[in-house]
Structure formats: structure tokens, C-alpha cells
Scaffold this active site. Structure first.
Site, PDB file in Angstrom:
ATOM      1  N   ARG A  50       0.854  -1.191   0.000  1.00 37.93           N
ATOM      2  CA  ARG A  50       0.000   0.000   0.000  1.00 37.93           C
ATOM      3  C   ARG A  50       0.888   1.239   0.000  1.00 37.93           C
ATOM      4  O   ARG A  50       0.611   2.221  -0.671  1.00 37.93           O
ATOM      5  CB  ARG A  50      -0.940   0.012   1.214  1.00 37.93           C
ATOM      6  CG  ARG A  50      -1.860   1.202   1.170  1.00 37.93           C
ATOM      7  CD  ARG A  50      -2.849   1.385   2.319  1.00 37.93           C
ATOM      8  NE  ARG A  50      -3.117   0.288   3.167  1.00 37.93           N
ATOM      9  CZ  ARG A  50      -2.521   0.110   4.366  1.00 37.93           C
ATOM     10  NH1 ARG A  50      -1.650   0.983   4.829  1.00 37.93           N
ATOM     11  NH2 ARG A  50      -2.811  -0.943   5.093  1.00 37.93           N
ATOM     12  N   TYR A 102     -15.081  20.371 -12.861  1.00 27.72           N
ATOM     13  CA  TYR A 102     -15.434  18.981 -13.138  1.00 27.72           C
ATOM     14  C   TYR A 102     -16.526  18.559 -12.136  1.00 27.72           C
ATOM     15  O   TYR A 102     -16.404  18.848 -10.935  1.00 27.72           O
ATOM     16  CB  TYR A 102     -14.182  18.122 -12.985  1.00 27.72           C
ATOM     17  CG  TYR A 102     -14.453  16.642 -13.041  1.00 27.72           C
ATOM     18  CD1 TYR A 102     -14.863  16.043 -14.227  1.00 27.72           C
ATOM     19  CD2 TYR A 102     -14.312  15.838 -11.917  1.00 27.72           C
ATOM     20  CE1 TYR A 102     -15.124  14.685 -14.284  1.00 27.72           C
ATOM     21  CE2 TYR A 102     -14.563  14.478 -11.966  1.00 27.72           C
ATOM     22  CZ  TYR A 102     -14.976  13.911 -13.152  1.00 27.72           C
ATOM     23  OH  TYR A 102     -15.235  12.566 -13.196  1.00 27.72           O
ATOM     24  N   ASP A 174      -5.787  21.656 -11.175  1.00 26.41           N
ATOM     25  CA  ASP A 174      -6.179  20.420 -11.865  1.00 26.41           C
ATOM     26  C   ASP A 174      -5.774  20.616 -13.327  1.00 26.41           C
ATOM     27  O   ASP A 174      -6.393  21.383 -14.057  1.00 26.41           O
ATOM     28  CB  ASP A 174      -7.693  20.219 -11.697  1.00 26.41           C
ATOM     29  CG  ASP A 174      -8.220  18.986 -12.424  1.00 26.41           C
ATOM     30  OD1 ASP A 174      -7.529  18.476 -13.321  1.00 26.41           O
ATOM     31  OD2 ASP A 174      -9.345  18.548 -12.107  1.00 26.41           O
ATOM     32  N   LYS A 199      -7.039  10.292 -18.115  1.00 23.59           N
ATOM     33  CA  LYS A 199      -7.328  10.995 -19.358  1.00 23.59           C
ATOM     34  C   LYS A 199      -6.102  10.995 -20.278  1.00 23.59           C
ATOM     35  O   LYS A 199      -5.723   9.960 -20.762  1.00 23.59           O
ATOM     36  CB  LYS A 199      -7.835  12.402 -19.030  1.00 23.59           C
ATOM     37  CG  LYS A 199      -8.871  12.441 -17.877  1.00 23.59           C
ATOM     38  CD  LYS A 199     -10.183  11.764 -18.222  1.00 23.59           C
ATOM     39  CE  LYS A 199     -11.112  11.523 -17.021  1.00 23.59           C
ATOM     40  NZ  LYS A 199     -11.401  12.657 -16.191  1.00 23.59           N
TER      41      LYS A 199
END
Ligand SMILES: *Cc1c(COP(=O)(O)O)cnc(C)c1O
Length: 383
Positions: A50, A102, A174, A199
Site C-alpha cells: 500500500r 469537473y 487540476d 485521461k
């Protein structure tokens, strides 16, 4: 890997050292959850996956190099990365952010973090002089997106950074829509860059991932602590796929920009289109800032259909053969999306329409197919 290498060289080589055990040129997929220790606490720097995984580490070095950043932490999604940034804050803190975000960012801010006691001001960030009106002693962070989604507004990153520095606020950008190929916010004074790696970075519509990049050792330490403590870590297979995708980022982006320009110009002159949102037009209200902070204008375009009802809009959205009707963006294939009912459905209608996300608006993610086929597809769908 020299930091003086140009973007295309960094995209292919940064972080990707040959595997020391075999010389494999591609970073192996370290598909393991734990690492054997010689004696308790004595290990090779890896305890439990992790926290650390070599495939993920190679990818993080690569993305950091593309954003001219010192550190990168990858997350299981863009929202996982956004969640980690908000966990830097405490109840009572305030955030200034855009009114054209967004949909998922709006949703996590209002539905998750507002109930935890963080206050958000959703304002028009295209005029940076608006920001100071909302700053008080509780303000900690400015969160912006540019170009914005889906109306392609441009926020002046340097102007936001000057205000953030003056008031000791953390500026987060962002950078999903531009990708590091077109824009590097850290170079303009941002403290953290966020990516939905899903993306353009991944680029092949086959992985969901997020990333945060920073030059600050202190912020990196906190963000990495949150990743390990909260557990939104990406897996090694996904890390491998993104590294593979990034090797062609510069080549793909060049074609996205090329096709984007052709499509935007075609749509601008089409009798059924009322408005085209694309920052590459000289008459775009923020074109000068776009030119200053971006290297080119990308393949994201939104259109408003002339006198079209919701039904007319749905009919057009469903009649493409090359473009696919789907959420997401930035992949090699062209997509069309109806923000009001798809990506931005979680924003109340009144708020949405105030930001220009009307029922007859469609968003295109122009892919890297042959531009002539894309134009012909648009012609037949709009006929
Ligand atoms: C997709 C997207 C996100 C969210 O990222 P996920 O990887 O889907 O969680 C955030 N910001 C923008 C601009 C996006 O397009």
C-alpha cells in the site's frame, strides 16, 4: 535521467531504468502485496505494497519529470488524489474554487467535505481580482482547473499564484485538460498539480488513476502519509499501463492539437452550431492568457447547438459513427459527451446553467483518428 532533456525524451525515459536483475528495458509489474524481510524491520526499503511498489515508483518519477516537479504521488483515481488534497485541511478551513468545475470535484467538495466542516466558495476565477474578496483568516487553499470543463474558460495561473503567495494559501491546479505537454503549473507558481491520469496521461481509455505533483518536501510528505494511511493507492498493473501510455504522450498530444484545430474551425462555420468553446480562437475571451500559459490549445471542444431541444440534442449525440458517446476524455479515440446528463449531472440544474452547461451543449474529446473521417462524421451527425 538529465532534467535538461526535452519533453519527448523525458516522457519515454524518466523513471524507466533497466531492471537490475535482468536488464529488462520495461519496468516489471511488481505484482506483490508484501516484501520478505531479512529480520524484523530489516528490508530493502519495501515493507507493504500500500505504501510502496517499484512499478508505481517508476511511474511517479516519470510524471514528476513531465511536470518539472520534484515529487509525485499516484492514487487509484483522480478523485482519490483530490480527496487526499482536501485531507490536508481541518474543519473550519475555507477553500476558494471555480464556478465551472469537473462535476466530480463539485460533488466531493459539496457532498463529502462540506459536511466535514470545510467551506467552499465557488467563484469566477477567470478574473483573479475576484479572489481577494473571498479571502479571510480561515482561507487555506485555492483549487482551480484550466481550461475548465466543459466551457473551456482559462484561469491565469500566475495571477492566482501571486494572490496565493501573498496570503500564504496553497494553490492547486487540476491540469487534466491541458496535460503536462501543454501546460506546467508548477513553473507558474502552483504548489500542487493534480491529474486525472485516466485521461491524456494514460491516453488509451484503459486505466483509472490520479496523481499529485509538488516541489514542496513538506507537502509531499503529508500527501504520501495520506496515501498510505487512507489507502487510495493504484496497483502495479495500472502503473505499468500508464508508463506505457505516457511513452507516446507527446506524439498523441501533437495530433490531438492538430485534429482539435481542424474540428474547432469546421464547427465554427457550421449553420447548426450557435457557439464553439475552444481556447485557440483569437476571439476566445481568455485567448491571450491561454497563449501565455499553454503551448497549444488541445483537443477539447464544447459546442452549443442552435435552437435544439434536449430531444434534438440527444438525437445528434446518438448519431455518430466514429465519435463514441461516452464519459471521459483524452484517449486516442474521439468521444462525445452530454455534460448536463452525463459528466455534470451531479450539479444542480440552476448552478449548471449559470456556468453555461445548458441542455443543448455537447463536449467533444477529439481523438487521434484521421481528421477527415472525424469531419465527415460530424457532417453526417449534424445534417
Ligand atoms: C476525470 C476528471 C477528474 C476525476 O478523475 P478520475 O480519474 O475520473 O477520478 C478530475 N478532474 C477532471 C478535470 C477530470 O476530467
Amino acid at each position: 535521467m538529465k532534467s535538461t532533456y526535452k519533453f519527448g525524451t523525458r516522457a519515454i525515459h524518466a523513471g524507466a531504468e533497466p531492471d537490475p536483475s535482468t536488464g529488462a528495458i520495461m519496468t516489471p509489474i511488481f505484482q506483490t502485496s508484501t516484501y520478505v524481510q531479512e529480520s524484523p524491520g530489516k528490508n530493502k526499503g519495501y515493507g507493504y505494497a500500500r505504501g510502496k511498489n517499484p512499478t508505481r515508483e517508476a511511474l511517479q518519477k516519470n510524471i514528476a519529470a513531465l511536470e518539472n516537479g520534484k515529487h509525485c504521488v499516484c492514487f487509484s483515481s483522480g478523485m482519490g488524489a483530490t480527496d487526499a488534497v482536501m485531507k490536508l485541511l481541518k474543519p473550519g478551513d475555507e477553500v476558494i474554487t471555480g464556478d465551472d468545475l469537473y462535476g466530480g470535484s463539485y460533488r466531493i467538495f459539496t457532498k463529502i467535505f462540506e459536511p466535514y466542516g470545510i467551506k467552499f466558495h465557488f467563484i469566477d476565477l477567470t478574473d483573479a481580482s475576484n479572489i481577494e474578496k473571498y479571502i479571510n483568516k480561515k482561507t487555506k487553499l485555492i483549487w482551480t482547473e484550466t481550461p475548465t470543463n466543459p466551457t473551456m474558460k482559462i484561469v491565469d495561473i500566475e495571477a492566482c499564484s501571486a494572490i496565493a503567495k501573498k496570503h500564504q494559501l496553497t494553490l492547486v491546479v487540476d491540469n487534466t485538460f491541458a496535460s503536462p505537454y501543454l501546460q506546467n503549473p508548477l513553473d507558474m507558481g502552483a504548489d500542487i498539480v493534480m491529474h486525472s491520469v485516466t485521461k491524456y496521461l494514460g491516453g488509451h481509455s484503459d486505466v483509472v488513476m490520479g496523481a499529485l505533483i509538488t516541489n514542496s518536501d513538506a507537502l509531499h510528505e503529508q500527501l504520501y502519509f495520506i496515501l498510505n494511511a487512507c489507502g487510495a493507492n493504484p496497483g502495479p498493473m495500472d502503473s505499468f499501463l500508464v508508463m506505457r501510455g505516457i511513452k507516446t504522450l507527446h506524439v498523441r498530444m501533437e495530433r490531438h492539437c492538430h485534429n482539435g484545430r481542424i474540428v474547432a474551425e469546421f464547427l465554427k462555420n457550421h449553420s447548426k452550431i450557435e457557439k464553439v468553446y475552444w481556447p485557440g480562437f483569437p476571439e476566445h475571451p481568455n485567448h491571450a492568457i491561454a497563449k501565455k500559459q499553454m503551448r497549444d490549445f488541445g483537443g477539447m471542444i464544447s459546442i452549443v447547438l442552435k435552437k435544439a431541444s434536449l430531444e434534438d440534442t440527444f438525437k445528434i449525440a446518438s448519431s455518430f459513427h466514429v465519435f463514441s458517446l461516452a464519459e471521459s476524455l483524452g484517449g486516442v479515440e474521439s468521444l462525445i459527451n452530454h455534460p448536463a446528463t452525463m459528466t455534470h449531472a451531479s450539479i444542480p440544474k440552476a448552478e449548471r446553467e449559470k456556468a453555461g452547461v445548458v441542455d443543448n451543449l455537447l463536449r467533444l474529446s477529439v481523438g487521434i483518428e484521421d481528421a477527415e473521417d472525424l469531419i465527415n462524421d460530424l457532417k453526417q451527425a449534424l445534417a
